[in-house]
Design an enzyme around this catalytic site. Structure first.
Site, PDB file in Angstrom:
ATOM      1  N   LYS A 123       0.835  -1.205   0.000  1.00 29.84           N
ATOM      2  CA  LYS A 123       0.000   0.000   0.000  1.00 29.84           C
ATOM      3  C   LYS A 123       0.869   1.254   0.000  1.00 29.84           C
ATOM      4  O   LYS A 123       0.671   2.168  -0.799  1.00 29.84           O
ATOM      5  CB  LYS A 123      -0.952   0.001   1.192  1.00 29.84           C
ATOM      6  N   GLU A 151       9.626  -5.618   4.460  1.00 28.38           N
ATOM      7  CA  GLU A 151       9.847  -6.946   3.895  1.00 28.38           C
ATOM      8  C   GLU A 151       9.633  -6.949   2.386  1.00 28.38           C
ATOM      9  O   GLU A 151      10.430  -7.522   1.625  1.00 28.38           O
ATOM     10  CB  GLU A 151       8.896  -7.959   4.552  1.00 28.38           C
ATOM     11  N   GLY A 209      -5.401  -3.853   4.663  1.00 31.10           N
ATOM     12  CA  GLY A 209      -4.666  -4.900   3.964  1.00 31.10           C
ATOM     13  C   GLY A 209      -5.331  -6.249   4.044  1.00 31.10           C
ATOM     14  O   GLY A 209      -5.415  -6.985   3.050  1.00 31.10           O
ATOM     15  N   ARG A 210      -5.848  -6.602   5.219  1.00 32.57           N
ATOM     16  CA  ARG A 210      -6.446  -7.931   5.390  1.00 32.57           C
ATOM     17  C   ARG A 210      -7.829  -8.026   4.767  1.00 32.57           C
ATOM     18  O   ARG A 210      -8.432  -9.104   4.748  1.00 32.57           O
ATOM     19  CB  ARG A 210      -6.501  -8.272   6.881  1.00 32.57           C
ATOM     20  N   GLU A 254      -5.705  -9.770  13.861  1.00 34.50           N
ATOM     21  CA  GLU A 254      -5.251  -8.393  13.686  1.00 34.50           C
ATOM     22  C   GLU A 254      -6.397  -7.414  13.880  1.00 34.50           C
ATOM     23  O   GLU A 254      -6.188  -6.272  14.292  1.00 34.50           O
ATOM     24  CB  GLU A 254      -4.628  -8.215  12.296  1.00 34.50           C
ATOM     25  N   HIS A 298      -4.734 -36.145  12.473  1.00 29.59           N
ATOM     26  CA  HIS A 298      -3.529 -36.882  12.843  1.00 29.59           C
ATOM     27  C   HIS A 298      -2.487 -35.969  13.476  1.00 29.59           C
ATOM     28  O   HIS A 298      -1.304 -36.326  13.550  1.00 29.59           O
ATOM     29  CB  HIS A 298      -2.951 -37.582  11.616  1.00 29.59           C
ATOM     30  N   LYS A 333       8.227  -2.922  14.545  1.00 33.02           N
ATOM     31  CA  LYS A 333       8.853  -2.318  13.372  1.00 33.02           C
ATOM     32  C   LYS A 333       9.787  -1.181  13.769  1.00 33.02           C
ATOM     33  O   LYS A 333      10.914  -1.079  13.273  1.00 33.02           O
ATOM     34  CB  LYS A 333       7.778  -1.788  12.410  1.00 33.02           C
TER      35      LYS A 333
END
Length: 543
Positions: A208, A214, A269-270, A355, A386, A506
C-alpha cells in the site's frame, strides 16, 4: 448505549446467569430433549448451510445473544459502515472493502467524491493486464511470454491472494505458474527464484505504502536477480507490476505507469483481496471467474445487511463466538476446512480475526475487563485429525471448531470424497457426544483402560457446507468471516479496523539494525538482553 461498559449491561449479565444454567447441560441432553434439534438450529442462505446445533445453546440463549447485539447498537454500526462513515476512528478513515465488490450501481462518497468509478476503472485495467498474461501477449525483455508470476507482499498482500489462488487453483490456467514471497528471510526469495528464468518472470510488488520493509527488500532482491540477466535497467519495466496507494514511489522504482494498479487508504490490507491486491488471482482464473468471486462477496454483503439476525449467517457465527469466548472461557477457535484447496484459509483468517480484534482497550481507550478476539488456528482435514485432534477431544482446553465442507469434490475419484465427509461428520459428532465409560464397558473395554478411552464430549462446533467450492462460494465464505469479525468488534466495543499492535516491533527493529551493522552509538539504548543477543550475533555471524 453502544459504547457503555459491556459487563455492566443487563443483557451481558443476563447471559452470564444463563451460562451458569447451561453449563450444567450436556449436548447429549439437548439432543435427547429435541429430536429435531439438528434442523432447528441450522440456517441456510446464499447456498451456504450453517449447522450450529452442536453448540450448547437453546432458543433462549439465541434470544439473549441477539438482545445483546441489539443493545450494543449493531444495527446502527452496520448502517454506518455501509454509509461510508469514518468508523475507523483512530485513523480517521471509512471502511470500504465492501465497495470493492458492490455491483448495485450506487455512488459511494468519500470526502465528497464518488469512489466507484475509480474502482471500476482499476478493475478494468486489471482485466486487460490479466488477458495480456493469459494470452501470452505480455512479453519480457527477451521477447518471451511471461509465464511465471511472483507476488511480493506480506500480510494481507500475501495471505489474501495466496489463499485465493490456492482455493481456486482448479479454475486456473495451467500454463501459468504463480509464486508468493513474503518473508524477509532471504531463503524465501532465493528458493522461489532458483528454478525460474528471468526471461519469463513477472514480479508484482504489492505494498500500500510502497515502503513495507519486507516487501521492498524482496523487490530489491528481485531487481538484482533480473539485472544479473539483463544488462540494462530499462529492461526491467517489462518484468515489474505494482499494486499500491503510492504510485509515485512505484514509478520511481522503475515500474511502468501502465503496470501500476492503485488501491486506497480506506481498504485495510487484510480486507484487500477484492482490490488490485487480487491481481495474481485474476491472472490465474481470468476476469469472468474473478468477477464471480466478487459477486459472491456482494451476495453475502447483501445477506448481512438485510437478513433478520436469527437467520443471518455472519451475525450467528459472531454471537456463537461471543457465547464461547466470554461466557464459556474459550480462548481459541479452530477452523477446519475439509478441502485441500482451502489449506491456506485458516492462515488467512488468522490475520483477519487476530489483527482486527486482538485489542485490549475499548473505543474510549480504556482497558477492557473481558476477553476479546480468540487465538485462531487450524489445518485442513483430515491432516489435522492426525495432529491436534487429540487435544480437541480429550485435552483440558475448550476449543470451538468450524468444520467447512462441500457436497461435491472438484476432483471426484472413487469414494475418496465420501470418506472425507464421513470423517468430517464423525469428528463433529465425536466432539459433541463423546463416549462414556458405560458405553465403553458395554464394548468390553477393560476397566483399567476406561479413563483413557473416555471422551467427555460437549465440545462445541459449527458445520458450514456448500454444494461445491466455486469462485462464488469462496467470495461468500470470505465475506461471511469478515462480517463475523466486524460484529464481534461491535459487541466488544473495540475498533476492528486499525492494527497499531504491529508498529512497535517495526520501530524497534529500525533502531537495532544499525547496531547489527556495526554502529556502537545505539548500544546504550538497548536493554541487557538485547545487547547480549546483538553481541552474540556479531561474534558468530561472520564465521
Amino acid at each position: 448505549m453502544g459504547r457503555q461498559n459491556r459487563k455492566k449491561m443487563p443483557e451481558w449479565q443476563a447471559l452470564g446467569k444463563h451460562a451458569v444454567k447451561m453449563k450444567k447441560l450436556h449436548l447429549r441432553d439437548l439432543f435427547a430433549a429435541d429430536p429435531e434439534r439438528g434442523s432447528r438450529f441450522a440456517v441456510e442462505a446464499e447456498g451456504i448451510r450453517l449447522d450450529y446445533s452442536k453448540h450448547p445453546v437453546t432458543a433462549e440463549t439465541m434470544e439473549l445473544l441477539i438482545g445483546l447485539a441489539r443493545a450494543c447498537g449493531l444495527d446502527n454500526e452496520i448502517e454506518r459502515m455501509f454509509a461510508a462513515e469514518k468508523i475507523n476512528e483512530t485513523e480517521n478513515r471509512p471502511v470500504l472493502h465492501w465497495a470493492l465488490r458492490d455491483f448495485s450501481g450506487r455512488a459511494v462518497q468519500v470526502d465528497g467524491s464518488d469512489v466507484m468509478p475509480t474502482i471500476r476503472r482499476v478493475r478494468e485495467r486489471m482485466a486487460v493486464a490479466a488477458e495480456r498474461i493469459r494470452s501470452g501477449c505480455w512479453l519480457g525483455h527477451g521477447g518471451q511470454p511471461l509465464t511465471h508470476v511472483v507476488n511480493l507482499g506480506i500480510g494481507g498482500s500475501d495471505l489474501g491472494p495466496q489463499m485465493a489462488y490456492q482455493a481456486l487453483r482448479f479454475y486456473s490456467q495451467r500454463n501459468l505458474h504463480f509464486h508468493f514471497v513474503s518473508n524477509l528471510d532471504p531463503g524465501h526469495l532465493a528458493e522461489t527464484l532458483r528454478p525460474l528464468s528471468a526471461e519469463n518472470t513477472l514480479f508484482i510488488i504489492a505494498s500500500k505504502t510502497f515502503t513495507t520493509q519486507e516487501t521492498m527488500a524482496n523487490a530489491a532482491g528481485a531487481r538484482a536477480w533480473l539485472l544479473q540477466h539483463f544488462s540494462q535497467e530499462t529492461a526491467l519495466s517489462r518484468h515489474f507490476a505494482a499494486v499500491t496507494a503510492n504510485p509515485r514511489a512505484a514509478a520511481a522504482f522503475g515500474v511502468a505507469t501502465e503496470n501500476i494498479f492503485e488501491f486506497w487508504e480506506w481498504v485495510g490490507g487484510r480486507y484487500s483481496l477484492a482490490s488490485a491486491v487480487g491481481l495474481p488471482v485474476l491472472m490465474a482464473v481470468g476476469p469472468e471467474r474473478f468477477t464471480e468471486m466478487l459477486r459472491g462477496y456482494w451476495a453475502m454483503d447483501n445477506h448481512f445487511c438485510s437478513s433478520p439476525w436469527e437467520k443471518n449467517l455472519p451475525v450467528l457465527l459472531a454471537l456463537l463466538g461471543v457465547w464461547q469466548i466470554n461466557f464459556h472461557d474459550a480462548p481459541t477457535h479452530v477452523v477446519l476446512p475439509y478441502d485441500q484447496y482451502l489449506r491456506r484459509f485458516p492462515a488467512y483468517l488468522q490475520q483477519l480475526d487476530m489483527e482486527s480484534n486482538g485489542k485490549r482497550v475499548n473505543r474510549e481507550g480504556r482497558s477492557v475487563d473481558y476477553a476479546t478476539g480468540p487465538v485462531l488456528w487450524g489445518e485442513p482435514g483430515t491432516n489435522g485429525q492426525h495432529a491436534f485432534f487429540q487435544l480437541l477431544h480429550q485435552g483440558v482446553h475448550r476449543a470451538p471448531c468450524d468444520f467447512i465442507g462441500f457436497c461435491r469434490s472438484l476432483n471426484p475419484y472413487k469414494d475418496h470424497h465420501e470418506r472425507l465427509l464421513a470423517n468430517m461428520f464423525a469428528q463433529s459428532q465425536a466432539l459433541a457426544f463423546g463416549r462414556t465409560q458405560e458405553e465403553l464397558a458395554a464394548e468390553n473395554v477393560s476397566e483399567a483402560l476406561l479413563p483413557f478411552r473416555e471422551f467427555p464430549g460437549n465440545r462445541p462446533s459449527n458445520t458450514i457446507m456448500a454444494e461445491e467450492l466455486t469462485p462464488d462460494v469462496l467470495g461468500k465464505l470470505i465475506a461471511l468471516y469478515e462480517h463475523k469479525v466486524f460484529v464481534q468488534g461491535v459487541i466488544w466495543n473495540i475498533f476492528s479496523f486499525d492494527q497499531w499492535g504491529v508498529e512497535l516491533g517495526k520501530s524497534l527493529a529500525k533502531k537495532i539494525l544499525p547496531r547489527l551493522a556495526g554502529d556502537t552509538e545505539t548500544e546504550s539504548s538497548q536493554d541487557s538482553s538485547t545487547r547480549a543477543l546483538i553481541e552474540y550475533f556479531k561474534k558468530h555471524s561472520s564465521k
